[in-house]
Design a protein around this motif. Structure first.
Motif, PDB file in Angstrom:
ATOM      1  N   ILE A 165      -2.803  -7.983   1.674  1.00  0.00           N
ATOM      2  CA  ILE A 165      -3.613  -6.769   1.884  1.00  0.00           C
ATOM      3  C   ILE A 165      -5.067  -7.159   1.642  1.00  0.00           C
ATOM      4  O   ILE A 165      -5.401  -7.711   0.584  1.00  0.00           O
ATOM      5  CB  ILE A 165      -3.163  -5.649   0.925  1.00  0.00           C
ATOM      6  CG1 ILE A 165      -1.684  -5.327   1.175  1.00  0.00           C
ATOM      7  CG2 ILE A 165      -4.034  -4.402   1.104  1.00  0.00           C
ATOM      8  CD1 ILE A 165      -1.099  -4.293   0.231  1.00  0.00           C
ATOM      9  N   THR A 166      -5.934  -6.895   2.628  1.00  0.00           N
ATOM     10  CA  THR A 166      -7.293  -7.468   2.559  1.00  0.00           C
ATOM     11  C   THR A 166      -8.384  -6.425   2.799  1.00  0.00           C
ATOM     12  O   THR A 166      -8.137  -5.383   3.400  1.00  0.00           O
ATOM     13  CB  THR A 166      -7.410  -8.618   3.575  1.00  0.00           C
ATOM     14  OG1 THR A 166      -6.980  -8.151   4.847  1.00  0.00           O
ATOM     15  CG2 THR A 166      -6.569  -9.803   3.164  1.00  0.00           C
ATOM     16  N   PRO A 167      -9.616  -6.732   2.357  1.00  0.00           N
ATOM     17  CA  PRO A 167     -10.736  -5.782   2.484  1.00  0.00           C
ATOM     18  C   PRO A 167     -11.577  -6.053   3.738  1.00  0.00           C
ATOM     19  O   PRO A 167     -11.264  -6.947   4.521  1.00  0.00           O
ATOM     20  CB  PRO A 167     -11.550  -6.079   1.231  1.00  0.00           C
ATOM     21  CG  PRO A 167     -11.404  -7.548   1.045  1.00  0.00           C
ATOM     22  CD  PRO A 167     -10.027  -7.913   1.567  1.00  0.00           C
ATOM     23  N   TRP A 168     -12.683  -5.302   3.845  1.00  0.00           N
ATOM     24  CA  TRP A 168     -13.499  -5.382   5.061  1.00  0.00           C
ATOM     25  C   TRP A 168     -14.668  -6.333   4.960  1.00  0.00           C
ATOM     26  O   TRP A 168     -15.325  -6.619   5.942  1.00  0.00           O
ATOM     27  CB  TRP A 168     -14.035  -4.002   5.449  1.00  0.00           C
ATOM     28  CG  TRP A 168     -14.559  -3.170   4.288  1.00  0.00           C
ATOM     29  CD1 TRP A 168     -13.887  -2.149   3.693  1.00  0.00           C
ATOM     30  CD2 TRP A 168     -15.807  -3.291   3.601  1.00  0.00           C
ATOM     31  NE1 TRP A 168     -14.635  -1.628   2.664  1.00  0.00           N
ATOM     32  CE2 TRP A 168     -15.827  -2.310   2.591  1.00  0.00           C
ATOM     33  CE3 TRP A 168     -16.924  -4.122   3.739  1.00  0.00           C
ATOM     34  CZ2 TRP A 168     -16.904  -2.137   1.722  1.00  0.00           C
ATOM     35  CZ3 TRP A 168     -17.994  -3.957   2.868  1.00  0.00           C
ATOM     36  CH2 TRP A 168     -17.980  -2.977   1.879  1.00  0.00           C
ATOM     37  N   LYS A 192      -1.733  -6.574   6.076  1.00  0.00           N
ATOM     38  CA  LYS A 192      -2.327  -5.246   6.287  1.00  0.00           C
ATOM     39  C   LYS A 192      -3.830  -5.421   6.083  1.00  0.00           C
ATOM     40  O   LYS A 192      -4.309  -5.460   4.954  1.00  0.00           O
ATOM     41  CB  LYS A 192      -1.732  -4.283   5.251  1.00  0.00           C
ATOM     42  CG  LYS A 192      -1.736  -2.826   5.638  1.00  0.00           C
ATOM     43  CD  LYS A 192      -3.072  -2.251   5.965  1.00  0.00           C
ATOM     44  CE  LYS A 192      -3.843  -1.732   4.787  1.00  0.00           C
ATOM     45  NZ  LYS A 192      -5.181  -1.211   5.175  1.00  0.00           N
ATOM     46  N   GLY A 225      -4.564   2.500   3.759  1.00  0.00           N
ATOM     47  CA  GLY A 225      -3.940   1.971   2.553  1.00  0.00           C
ATOM     48  C   GLY A 225      -2.715   2.774   2.148  1.00  0.00           C
ATOM     49  O   GLY A 225      -1.655   2.219   1.843  1.00  0.00           O
ATOM     50  N   ALA A 249      -7.540   0.316  -6.073  1.00  0.00           N
ATOM     51  CA  ALA A 249      -6.340  -0.022  -5.294  1.00  0.00           C
ATOM     52  C   ALA A 249      -5.567  -1.143  -5.995  1.00  0.00           C
ATOM     53  O   ALA A 249      -4.336  -1.121  -6.038  1.00  0.00           O
ATOM     54  CB  ALA A 249      -6.726  -0.439  -3.879  1.00  0.00           C
ATOM     55  N   GLU A 267      -7.289 -10.322  -6.234  1.00  0.00           N
ATOM     56  CA  GLU A 267      -8.692 -10.758  -6.245  1.00  0.00           C
ATOM     57  C   GLU A 267      -9.516  -9.483  -6.212  1.00  0.00           C
ATOM     58  O   GLU A 267      -9.581  -8.812  -5.185  1.00  0.00           O
ATOM     59  CB  GLU A 267      -8.990 -11.618  -5.011  1.00  0.00           C
ATOM     60  CG  GLU A 267      -8.233 -12.923  -4.959  1.00  0.00           C
ATOM     61  CD  GLU A 267      -8.698 -13.923  -5.997  1.00  0.00           C
ATOM     62  OE1 GLU A 267      -9.759 -13.712  -6.605  1.00  0.00           O
ATOM     63  OE2 GLU A 267      -7.985 -14.911  -6.210  1.00  0.00           O
ATOM     64  N   GLY A 270     -16.323  -7.405  -9.243  1.00  0.00           N
ATOM     65  CA  GLY A 270     -17.131  -8.133 -10.213  1.00  0.00           C
ATOM     66  C   GLY A 270     -18.409  -7.387 -10.572  1.00  0.00           C
ATOM     67  O   GLY A 270     -18.772  -6.388  -9.929  1.00  0.00           O
ATOM     68  N   PHE A 468     -10.529 -20.272  -6.777  1.00  0.00           N
ATOM     69  CA  PHE A 468     -11.417 -19.115  -6.891  1.00  0.00           C
ATOM     70  C   PHE A 468     -10.595 -17.933  -7.377  1.00  0.00           C
ATOM     71  O   PHE A 468      -9.511 -17.662  -6.862  1.00  0.00           O
ATOM     72  CB  PHE A 468     -12.029 -18.786  -5.521  1.00  0.00           C
ATOM     73  CG  PHE A 468     -12.996 -17.643  -5.572  1.00  0.00           C
ATOM     74  CD1 PHE A 468     -14.311 -17.856  -5.964  1.00  0.00           C
ATOM     75  CD2 PHE A 468     -12.593 -16.353  -5.259  1.00  0.00           C
ATOM     76  CE1 PHE A 468     -15.209 -16.789  -6.033  1.00  0.00           C
ATOM     77  CE2 PHE A 468     -13.487 -15.290  -5.333  1.00  0.00           C
ATOM     78  CZ  PHE A 468     -14.796 -15.516  -5.720  1.00  0.00           C
TER      79      PHE A 468
HETATM   80  P1  NAD Z   1     -10.192  -1.405  -1.155  1.00  0.00           P
HETATM   81  O1  NAD Z   1      -9.536  -1.710  -2.440  1.00  0.00           O
HETATM   82  O2  NAD Z   1     -10.633  -0.031  -0.882  1.00  0.00           O
HETATM   83  O3  NAD Z   1      -9.237  -1.805   0.066  1.00  0.00           O
HETATM   84  C1  NAD Z   1      -8.695  -3.104   0.190  1.00  0.00           C
HETATM   85  C2  NAD Z   1      -7.418  -3.025   1.002  1.00  0.00           C
HETATM   86  O4  NAD Z   1      -6.424  -2.338   0.250  1.00  0.00           O
HETATM   87  C3  NAD Z   1      -7.549  -2.263   2.320  1.00  0.00           C
HETATM   88  O5  NAD Z   1      -6.786  -2.923   3.308  1.00  0.00           O
HETATM   89  C4  NAD Z   1      -6.956  -0.909   1.979  1.00  0.00           C
HETATM   90  O6  NAD Z   1      -6.447  -0.223   3.099  1.00  0.00           O
HETATM   91  C5  NAD Z   1      -5.842  -1.308   1.034  1.00  0.00           C
HETATM   92  N1  NAD Z   1      -5.394  -0.258   0.105  1.00  0.00           N
HETATM   93  C6  NAD Z   1      -6.121   0.733  -0.455  1.00  0.00           C
HETATM   94  N2  NAD Z   1      -5.338   1.463  -1.296  1.00  0.00           N
HETATM   95  C7  NAD Z   1      -4.117   0.898  -1.281  1.00  0.00           C
HETATM   96  C8  NAD Z   1      -2.880   1.184  -1.946  1.00  0.00           C
HETATM   97  N3  NAD Z   1      -2.754   2.199  -2.814  1.00  0.00           N
HETATM   98  N4  NAD Z   1      -1.817   0.394  -1.709  1.00  0.00           N
HETATM   99  C9  NAD Z   1      -1.912  -0.646  -0.855  1.00  0.00           C
HETATM  100  N5  NAD Z   1      -3.037  -0.949  -0.177  1.00  0.00           N
HETATM  101  C10 NAD Z   1      -4.134  -0.194  -0.391  1.00  0.00           C
HETATM  102  O7  NAD Z   1     -11.399  -2.450  -1.046  1.00  0.00           O
HETATM  103  P2  NAD Z   1     -12.527  -2.532   0.072  1.00  0.00           P
HETATM  104  O8  NAD Z   1     -13.456  -1.382  -0.119  1.00  0.00           O
HETATM  105  O9  NAD Z   1     -11.918  -2.761   1.398  1.00  0.00           O
HETATM  106  O10 NAD Z   1     -13.263  -3.896  -0.365  1.00  0.00           O
HETATM  107  C11 NAD Z   1     -14.229  -3.953  -1.339  1.00  0.00           C
HETATM  108  C12 NAD Z   1     -13.635  -4.399  -2.655  1.00  0.00           C
HETATM  109  O11 NAD Z   1     -12.993  -5.660  -2.505  1.00  0.00           O
HETATM  110  C13 NAD Z   1     -14.687  -4.611  -3.718  1.00  0.00           C
HETATM  111  O12 NAD Z   1     -14.284  -4.037  -4.925  1.00  0.00           O
HETATM  112  C14 NAD Z   1     -14.768  -6.129  -3.862  1.00  0.00           C
HETATM  113  O13 NAD Z   1     -15.204  -6.592  -5.099  1.00  0.00           O
HETATM  114  C15 NAD Z   1     -13.376  -6.534  -3.577  1.00  0.00           C
HETATM  115  N6  NAD Z   1     -13.337  -7.929  -3.131  1.00  0.00           N
HETATM  116  C16 NAD Z   1     -12.868  -8.889  -3.997  1.00  0.00           C
HETATM  117  C17 NAD Z   1     -12.897 -10.232  -3.612  1.00  0.00           C
HETATM  118  C18 NAD Z   1     -12.390 -11.323  -4.515  1.00  0.00           C
HETATM  119  O14 NAD Z   1     -12.081 -12.404  -4.007  1.00  0.00           O
HETATM  120  N7  NAD Z   1     -12.292 -11.112  -5.811  1.00  0.00           N
HETATM  121  C19 NAD Z   1     -13.401 -10.573  -2.368  1.00  0.00           C
HETATM  122  C20 NAD Z   1     -13.880  -9.563  -1.542  1.00  0.00           C
HETATM  123  C21 NAD Z   1     -13.829  -8.244  -1.929  1.00  0.00           C
END
Ligand code: NAD
Length: 509
Positions: A165-168, A192, A225, A249, A267, A270, A468
């Motif tokens: 499951i990954t972010p944007w 996802k 999500g 999340a 992950e 921060g 990392f």
């Molecule tokens: P988010 O947590 O809102 O969403 C991330 C993913 O999780 C999306 O695909 C979303 O649809 C899914 N999701 C949301 N709620 C869920 C649930 N209850 N169950 C399962 N899946 C769910 O994050 P975002 O806004 O997309 O990204 C920004 C965040 O990501 C920031 O907090 C950032 O620090 C973090 N991030 C961390 C790293 C790392 O390597 N540590 C790298 C990049 C981003």
């Protein structure tokens, strides 16, 4: 062809100009079971440019069943690790040939600079080469055994179906950090991606198809999500979750995974300190601070969002930082002239603006920016002025919570001990930067910092070769480097007794 319904979803089979993407399940390109769609918007224009399927639990189930079939049977389950490695190498080559197209999709989805996204795309093949090379070097061990007459060995085996499951913010980079080690280790995947940035992954999966991956090994389900991520975490056939995203999340996912004792890596966010000592080279440190917080409009997990600044250089350093930052050009992320693009989503824009209001209310002094940026080349895009707050104390919310935007909090310190205490006084522990010309500081202070990555006279350096991940609330587990392959393997101990000789069956042998 699609039209939009009032809830922001698109209905299939009606005329419209938006590009429609399909998801990938069991080797087939498909729409969602519900027939519903989600718009994906361009942060630079604020307008929708494509639609993606709005998946649900039925789609997740089809994808997980396919991944499970591919794991337990079929060509993948019996494929020699060297051949798995070759397939991964082939994907790396295809990415190199398609880097431009993948970067364009990412810019349209998340508004980050083309130069940054293209750099990431050109770097991605390294993950496939590194883990492709590792696939046939996952060696077992034969530790000495005290069990007389028995043969004992330890083997490392794939875990099963991995739900990623990954972010944007860096959609492909962060997904590839999971895909490459998970597949090299012999697992199968259901991914996802973020509902805000799914298109580049769908384009990447076409390359897996071209490379000749057997069906079911890699599947992508797009959607929200709550509607696709949650069912993926809860599906009983998913053995391991690999998540990158926010702490909200992340906590929900950790709790849901715990109910089934699933393996997880998280992950998370921060609030990383970038510490500038009195002996630092000012020009280099200014660039390092800018790269930590204003590159990518601050939308990186490792953003150096707290500048800890030694009192002896406080005023001079800030004057120069403001001067250089003020010259940054905001605008079209595709233009090579642009330094700072928009933030990725409308929600994110509002969240960042709310934090600016909060910081002012907390008594922080805004010395640069502090507003939504408009005019010039910003158009209707979701831009925020690079913003610097001085006189921040480490107890303020602006110093403790992740903003994920171009907002820098400046905190003054006098001694090394104070700097380290401030740096570590946070629930997070993802990264930290130190700026110093003093060799003793460079050699002794990294050990005292509670963070997964420490840079000295550098910032935002990552590599496929180096682990990392986060300390404390920044996460669990490590991606990249040798460490990552073991995150996708189970250790198994095997004892073989050639001559059964159980003297007393009621005691430990
Ligand atoms: P988010 O947590 O809102 O969403 C991330 C993913 O999780 C999306 O695909 C979303 O649809 C899914 N999701 C949301 N709620 C869920 C649930 N209850 N169950 C399962 N899946 C769910 O994050 P975002 O806004 O997309 O990204 C920004 C965040 O990501 C920031 O907090 C950032 O620090 C973090 N991030 C961390 C790293 C790392 O390597 N540590 C790298 C990049 C981003």
């Amino acid at each position: 062809m699609h039209t939009m319904s009032p809830d922001g979803t698109a209905q299939a089979n009606a005329p419209d100009q938006l590009q429609a993407f399909r998801m990938y399940i069991d080797g087939e390109w498909c729409e969602s079971a519900s027939g519903r769609w989600l718009e994906t918007k361009n942060p630079y224009t604020g307008k929708a440019w494509a639609v993606i399927p709005r998946g649900n639990a039925d789609d997740v189930d089809r994808a997980v069943q396919a991944a499970n079939r591919a794991f337990v049977g079929g060509p993948w389950a019996t494929m020699h690790p060297s051949d798995r490695g070759l397939l991964l190498h082939r994907v790396g080559d295809l990415i190199a040939a398609n880097a431009e197209r993948l970067a364009e999709l990412e810019v349209r989805d998340n508004g980050k600079l083309k130069v940054e996204m293209l750099g990431q795309m050109k770097y991605l093949p390294r993950w496939f080469q590194y883990y492709g090379g590792l696939a046939d070097k996952i060696e077992g061990r034969m530790p000495p055994t005290d069990k007389k007459g028995m043969l004992h060995y330890v083997s490392y085996e794939p875990i099963g179906v991995v739900g990623a499951i990954t972010p944007w913010n860096s959609p492909l980079l962060l997904t590839v950090w999971k895909i490459a080690p998970a597949l090299a280790a012999g697992n199968t995947l259901v991914i996802k991606p973020s509902e805000f940035a799914s298109t580049s992954l769908l384009a990447l999966v076409e390359l897996f198809e071209q490379a000749g991956f057997p069906k079911g090994v890699i599947n992508v389900v797009t959607g929200l999500g709550a509607e696709t991520g949650e069912p993926l975490v809860e599906h009983p056939f998913v053995d391991r979750i690999a998540f990158t995203g926010g702490n909200l999340a992340g906590r929900k996912i950790y709790e849901a995974a715990a109910r089934q004792f699933k393996r997880v890596s998280l992950e998370l966010g921060g609030k990383s300190p970038n510490i500038v000592f009195g002996d630092a080279g000012i020009e280099d440190a200014v660039k390092g601070v800018i790269s930590g917080i204003f590159a990518a409009s601050g939308q990186t997990c490792m953003a150096g969002s707290r500048l800890l600044l030694h009192s002896s250089i406080h005023d001079t350093f800030l004057a120069r930082l403001v001067e250089v930052t003020r010259a940054a050009r905001l605008g079209d992320p595709n233009s090579p002239e642009t330094d700072v693009g928009p933030v990725a989503t409308e929600q994110q824009l509002q969240k960042v603006l709310d934090y600016i209001t909060l910081a002012k209310a907390e008594g922080a002094r805004c010395i640069l920016g502090g507003r939504r940026a408009s005019g010039g080349d910003c158009g209707d895009g979701w831009f925020v002025e690079p913003t610097i707050f001085a006189d921040v104390t480490n107890g303020m919310r602006i110093a403790r919570e992740e903003v994920f935007g171009p907002i820098l909090s400046v905190i003054k310190f006098d001694t090394d001990d104070e700097a380290i205490a401030l740096a570590n006084d946070t629930p997070f522990g993802l990264a930290a930067g130190l700026w110093t010309t003093d060799l003793a500081r460079a050699m002794t202070l990294p050990k005292r910092l509670r963070a997964g990555t420490v840079w000295v006279n550098a910032y935002r350096v990552v590599s496929y070769l180096s682990p990392f991940g986060g300390f404390k609330e920044s996460g669990i587990g490590r991606e990249n480097g040798i460490e990552a392959i073991y995150e996708y393997l189970e250790a198994k101990s095997v004892f073989i007794n050639p001559k059964p000789s159980i003297s007393n069956p009621f005691t430990l042998q």
